[in-house]
Design an enzyme around this catalytic site. Structure first.
Site, PDB file in Angstrom:
ATOM      1  N   SER A  31       0.834  -1.212   0.000  1.00  0.00           N
ATOM      2  CA  SER A  31       0.000   0.000   0.000  1.00  0.00           C
ATOM      3  C   SER A  31       0.864   1.255   0.000  1.00  0.00           C
ATOM      4  O   SER A  31       0.614   2.216  -0.732  1.00  0.00           O
ATOM      5  CB  SER A  31      -0.894   0.025   1.236  1.00  0.00           C
ATOM      6  OG  SER A  31      -1.801  -1.032   1.201  1.00  0.00           O
ATOM      7  N   ARG A  35       1.460   4.356  -3.015  1.00  0.00           N
ATOM      8  CA  ARG A  35       1.245   5.775  -2.677  1.00  0.00           C
ATOM      9  C   ARG A  35       2.522   6.584  -2.838  1.00  0.00           C
ATOM     10  O   ARG A  35       2.484   7.749  -3.244  1.00  0.00           O
ATOM     11  CB  ARG A  35       0.700   5.875  -1.243  1.00  0.00           C
ATOM     12  CG  ARG A  35      -0.763   5.415  -1.162  1.00  0.00           C
ATOM     13  CD  ARG A  35      -1.110   4.909   0.214  1.00  0.00           C
ATOM     14  NE  ARG A  35      -2.522   4.613   0.374  1.00  0.00           N
ATOM     15  CZ  ARG A  35      -3.111   3.455   0.029  1.00  0.00           C
ATOM     16  NH1 ARG A  35      -2.413   2.490  -0.523  1.00  0.00           N
ATOM     17  NH2 ARG A  35      -4.416   3.270   0.236  1.00  0.00           N
ATOM     18  N   GLY A 103      -5.745  -4.113  -7.884  1.00  0.00           N
ATOM     19  CA  GLY A 103      -6.891  -3.287  -7.516  1.00  0.00           C
ATOM     20  C   GLY A 103      -6.476  -1.927  -6.985  1.00  0.00           C
ATOM     21  O   GLY A 103      -7.132  -0.915  -7.242  1.00  0.00           O
ATOM     22  N   ARG A 131     -13.767  -7.009 -10.624  1.00  0.00           N
ATOM     23  CA  ARG A 131     -13.901  -6.329  -9.325  1.00  0.00           C
ATOM     24  C   ARG A 131     -14.670  -5.006  -9.463  1.00  0.00           C
ATOM     25  O   ARG A 131     -14.592  -4.346 -10.503  1.00  0.00           O
ATOM     26  CB  ARG A 131     -12.514  -6.111  -8.711  1.00  0.00           C
ATOM     27  CG  ARG A 131     -11.842  -7.445  -8.443  1.00  0.00           C
ATOM     28  CD  ARG A 131     -10.489  -7.285  -7.837  1.00  0.00           C
ATOM     29  NE  ARG A 131     -10.538  -6.705  -6.513  1.00  0.00           N
ATOM     30  CZ  ARG A 131      -9.475  -6.399  -5.795  1.00  0.00           C
ATOM     31  NH1 ARG A 131      -8.262  -6.635  -6.283  1.00  0.00           N
ATOM     32  NH2 ARG A 131      -9.601  -5.878  -4.597  1.00  0.00           N
ATOM     33  N   SER A 175     -13.285   1.342   2.786  1.00  0.00           N
ATOM     34  CA  SER A 175     -12.267   1.037   1.776  1.00  0.00           C
ATOM     35  C   SER A 175     -11.234   2.149   1.697  1.00  0.00           C
ATOM     36  O   SER A 175     -11.548   3.298   1.364  1.00  0.00           O
ATOM     37  CB  SER A 175     -12.924   0.859   0.404  1.00  0.00           C
ATOM     38  OG  SER A 175     -11.934   0.913  -0.609  1.00  0.00           O
ATOM     39  N   GLN A 177      -8.959   2.227  -0.480  1.00  0.00           N
ATOM     40  CA  GLN A 177      -8.748   2.561  -1.893  1.00  0.00           C
ATOM     41  C   GLN A 177      -9.726   3.646  -2.341  1.00  0.00           C
ATOM     42  O   GLN A 177      -9.348   4.574  -3.060  1.00  0.00           O
ATOM     43  CB  GLN A 177      -8.916   1.307  -2.755  1.00  0.00           C
ATOM     44  CG  GLN A 177      -7.812   0.281  -2.488  1.00  0.00           C
ATOM     45  CD  GLN A 177      -7.996  -1.010  -3.242  1.00  0.00           C
ATOM     46  OE1 GLN A 177      -9.032  -1.231  -3.871  1.00  0.00           O
ATOM     47  NE2 GLN A 177      -7.002  -1.876  -3.186  1.00  0.00           N
ATOM     48  N   ASP A 327      -6.897  -7.974   4.658  1.00  0.00           N
ATOM     49  CA  ASP A 327      -6.120  -8.871   3.783  1.00  0.00           C
ATOM     50  C   ASP A 327      -5.607 -10.108   4.502  1.00  0.00           C
ATOM     51  O   ASP A 327      -5.015 -10.988   3.878  1.00  0.00           O
ATOM     52  CB  ASP A 327      -4.927  -8.114   3.188  1.00  0.00           C
ATOM     53  CG  ASP A 327      -5.381  -7.034   2.211  1.00  0.00           C
ATOM     54  OD1 ASP A 327      -6.471  -7.195   1.629  1.00  0.00           O
ATOM     55  OD2 ASP A 327      -4.655  -6.046   2.037  1.00  0.00           O
ATOM     56  N   LYS A 354     -12.476  -9.223  -3.309  1.00  0.00           N
ATOM     57  CA  LYS A 354     -11.014  -9.118  -3.438  1.00  0.00           C
ATOM     58  C   LYS A 354     -10.554  -9.826  -4.713  1.00  0.00           C
ATOM     59  O   LYS A 354     -11.344 -10.049  -5.606  1.00  0.00           O
ATOM     60  CB  LYS A 354     -10.339  -9.691  -2.189  1.00  0.00           C
ATOM     61  CG  LYS A 354     -10.683  -8.916  -0.923  1.00  0.00           C
ATOM     62  CD  LYS A 354     -10.136  -7.517  -0.995  1.00  0.00           C
ATOM     63  CE  LYS A 354     -10.578  -6.679   0.182  1.00  0.00           C
ATOM     64  NZ  LYS A 354     -10.154  -5.290   0.074  1.00  0.00           N
ATOM     65  N   ARG A 358     -12.942 -14.334  -1.510  1.00  0.00           N
ATOM     66  CA  ARG A 358     -12.083 -14.989  -0.515  1.00  0.00           C
ATOM     67  C   ARG A 358     -12.863 -15.762   0.546  1.00  0.00           C
ATOM     68  O   ARG A 358     -12.322 -16.689   1.139  1.00  0.00           O
ATOM     69  CB  ARG A 358     -11.152 -13.965   0.162  1.00  0.00           C
ATOM     70  CG  ARG A 358     -10.004 -13.588  -0.730  1.00  0.00           C
ATOM     71  CD  ARG A 358      -8.944 -12.754  -0.038  1.00  0.00           C
ATOM     72  NE  ARG A 358      -7.886 -12.459  -0.985  1.00  0.00           N
ATOM     73  CZ  ARG A 358      -7.118 -11.370  -0.956  1.00  0.00           C
ATOM     74  NH1 ARG A 358      -7.288 -10.481   0.005  1.00  0.00           N
ATOM     75  NH2 ARG A 358      -6.185 -11.191  -1.852  1.00  0.00           N
TER      76      ARG A 358
HETATM   77  C1  S3P Z   1      -5.582  -1.356   0.017  1.00  0.00           C
HETATM   78  C2  S3P Z   1      -6.821  -1.371   0.606  1.00  0.00           C
HETATM   79  C3  S3P Z   1      -7.611  -2.584   0.823  1.00  0.00           C
HETATM   80  C4  S3P Z   1      -6.747  -3.835   0.729  1.00  0.00           C
HETATM   81  C5  S3P Z   1      -5.832  -3.801  -0.449  1.00  0.00           C
HETATM   82  C6  S3P Z   1      -4.902  -2.602  -0.376  1.00  0.00           C
HETATM   83  C7  S3P Z   1      -4.899  -0.067  -0.193  1.00  0.00           C
HETATM   84  O1  S3P Z   1      -8.605  -2.676  -0.182  1.00  0.00           O
HETATM   85  O2  S3P Z   1      -7.552  -4.972   0.671  1.00  0.00           O
HETATM   86  O3  S3P Z   1      -5.046  -4.970  -0.514  1.00  0.00           O
HETATM   87  O4  S3P Z   1      -3.692  -0.073  -0.483  1.00  0.00           O
HETATM   88  O5  S3P Z   1      -5.564   0.964  -0.073  1.00  0.00           O
HETATM   89  P1  S3P Z   1     -10.046  -1.950  -0.013  1.00  0.00           P
HETATM   90  O6  S3P Z   1      -9.836  -0.494  -0.062  1.00  0.00           O
HETATM   91  O7  S3P Z   1     -10.848  -2.461  -1.182  1.00  0.00           O
HETATM   92  O8  S3P Z   1     -10.566  -2.433   1.299  1.00  0.00           O
END
Ligand code: S3P
Length: 448
Positions: A31, A35, A103, A131, A175, A177, A327, A354, A358
């Protein structure tokens, strides 16, 4: 990753062996790596990144940003330089942006591209195109971007806006993300974008925006956390040191817990509280987990992790913990299968969206391995009996790296070996997983 020629060519097998021992350098946090590349690209000038995760997902983000005109170079092992172009400085990418299995790349880059008046097309592999993207499309439409797609999934055409409006938005799904996509779009908009986060999720974007000098305020209220970012800042390059990924460290953590007489040390693991749900839970189950030398690097708390083997008891994982360990459920399920008594995962419906569904992947894989499991839409119940499960089966991982690694961990303790059909997805988040696990004594082999 190309998912043709799928069956068996990339099989991996794990089986019982001796105790696990030694020190493991876990690769950089996924993550934070995404970023770092994105915010460094949006700052003005050169940022040095140390410890970048060189996994396929992060490399997809790097390639996408290169296609959008950013110069990104690898200087040496895990040391990268990014020549940022500033917010608004990206240029139109030629051709379709291919994001593979990632994702995080898809959601975060959608937020970035929402602020550009040109057209971009994002796509990915068979897992990623299944997704949901509506969760990012909906708020970004409200800010003024336009999207075309078949049922709000990838392939996705984005026609952003040079005049995005700031947004006031309450997150309907927990989320990080989605939150990050809105924050990144908010950087383009004049004025203040406010997000209400009823359930706190990983806060790496907020921490890194601060690190790059953005005006971002967090306030914890009864309704949740308020996150306010001022648009159109000049982001200032600032060196970033990326800690080891606690989600990757979870695999050797469960392995060292379950394989008797093991002791494994993992230095420099990120201990951001928004990522600690798994470690809290495993400790509650009876695991021996110690964090030493706590310190802060580039805005993230880190520590060295020491795990020793121990016997586990079943537990109930409350729904409100899910965003803090989203995760880690697959590998926690492996621990639960070897614990004494029943473990219940509550409120885990998000896991169905995911890299694979899962909830079903965990349930099916455990059942095949001889574990009693009950599955409902939002819950899993795993019946452990303190004995290693039978194993002796093959798991089809459906392009899901965490399912692949979790069942390889189970194979280290099950009575019979466990194989996975295709280990290539592991490269998305944990390059050299097999080599590193073997270096501490794990009996895992690739079968080419
Ligand atoms: C992530 C957020 C999570 C996580 C993914 C990484 C991120 O997803 O499952 O592996 O880096 O912001 P979600 O935002 O869909 O929960």
């Amino acid at each position: 990753m190309n998912d043709s020629n799928y069956i068996d060519k990339n099989k991996i097998i794990s089986r019982q062996g001796g105790a696990l021992a030694g020190s493991l350098i876990i690769p950089g946090d996924k993550s934070i790596s995404h970023r770092a590349l994105i915010l460094a690209s949006l700052s003005i000038g050169e940022t040095e990144i140390t410890g970048l995760l060189e996994g396929e997902d992060v490399l997809r983000t790097a390639d996408a940003l290169r296609g959008l005109g950013v110069i990104i170079t690898k200087e040496s092992d895990a040391k990268w330089k990014v020549n940022g172009v500033g917010i608004g400085g990206l240029s139109n990418s030629e051709g379709v942006i291919e994001l593979g299995n990632s994702g995080t790349s898809a959601r975060l880059l959608t937020g970035v591209l929402a602020g550009y008046g040109f057209q971009s097309i994002l796509t990915g592999d068979s897992s990623l195109i299944a997704r949901p993207m509506d969760r990012v499309i909906n708020p970004l439409r409200q800010m003024g971007a336009m999207f075309h797609s078949n049922s709000e999934k990838l392939p996705l055409t984005i026609i952003g806006s040079d005049n995005l409006m700031p947004l006031n938005y309450e997150l309907p799904v927990a989320s990080a993300q989605v939150k990050s996509a809105i924050l990144l779009a908010g950087l383009h908009a004049p004025g203040e974008t406010t997000i209400i986060e009823p359930k706190i999720t990983r806060d790496h974007t907020e921490r890194m925006l601060k690190h790059f000098g953005a005006d971002i305020q967090l306030e914890d209220k009864k309704i949740g956390r308020l996150i306010k970012v001022k648009g159109q800042p000049d982001l200032k390059p600032s060196p970033i040191i990326i800690p080891s990924d606690p989600s990757s460290a979870a695999f050797p953590t469960v392995a060292a817990t379950l394989v008797s007489e093991s002791e494994v040390i993992m230095p420099r693991v990120c201990i951001n509280p928004t990522r600690m749900g798994f470690y809290t839970t495993l400790s509650e189950m009876g695991a021996s987990i110690k964090w030493i030398n706590k310190r802060t690097e580039a805005g993230e708390p880190i520590a060295d992790l020491i795990v020793k083997s121990s016997l586990l008891n079943g537990t109930e994982v409350p729904a409100d913990r899910a965003p803090l360990m989203i995760d880690e459920y697959p590998v926690l399920a492996v621990a639960a299968a070897c614990a004494k008594g029943k473990t219940i995962f509550k409120g885990i419906g998000e896991l169905r969206h995911k890299e694979s569904d899962r909830v079903s992947a965990i349930a099916d894989g455990l059942k095949k391995s001889g574990v009693r499991v009950e599955e409902s839409e939002e819950e899993l119940i795993i019946y452990g009996d303190h004995m290693p499960p039978e194993g002796g089966n093959k798991i089809f991982v459906s392009l899901d790296h965490r399912i692949a690694m979790s069942f390889l961990v189970l194979g280290l303790v099950s009575k019979q070996p466990i194989s996975i059909d295709d280990g290539r997805s592991i490269e998305t988040s944990f390059p050299n997983f097999v080599g590193l696990m073997r270096s501490i004594g794990a009996n895992i082999v690739t079968d080419k």
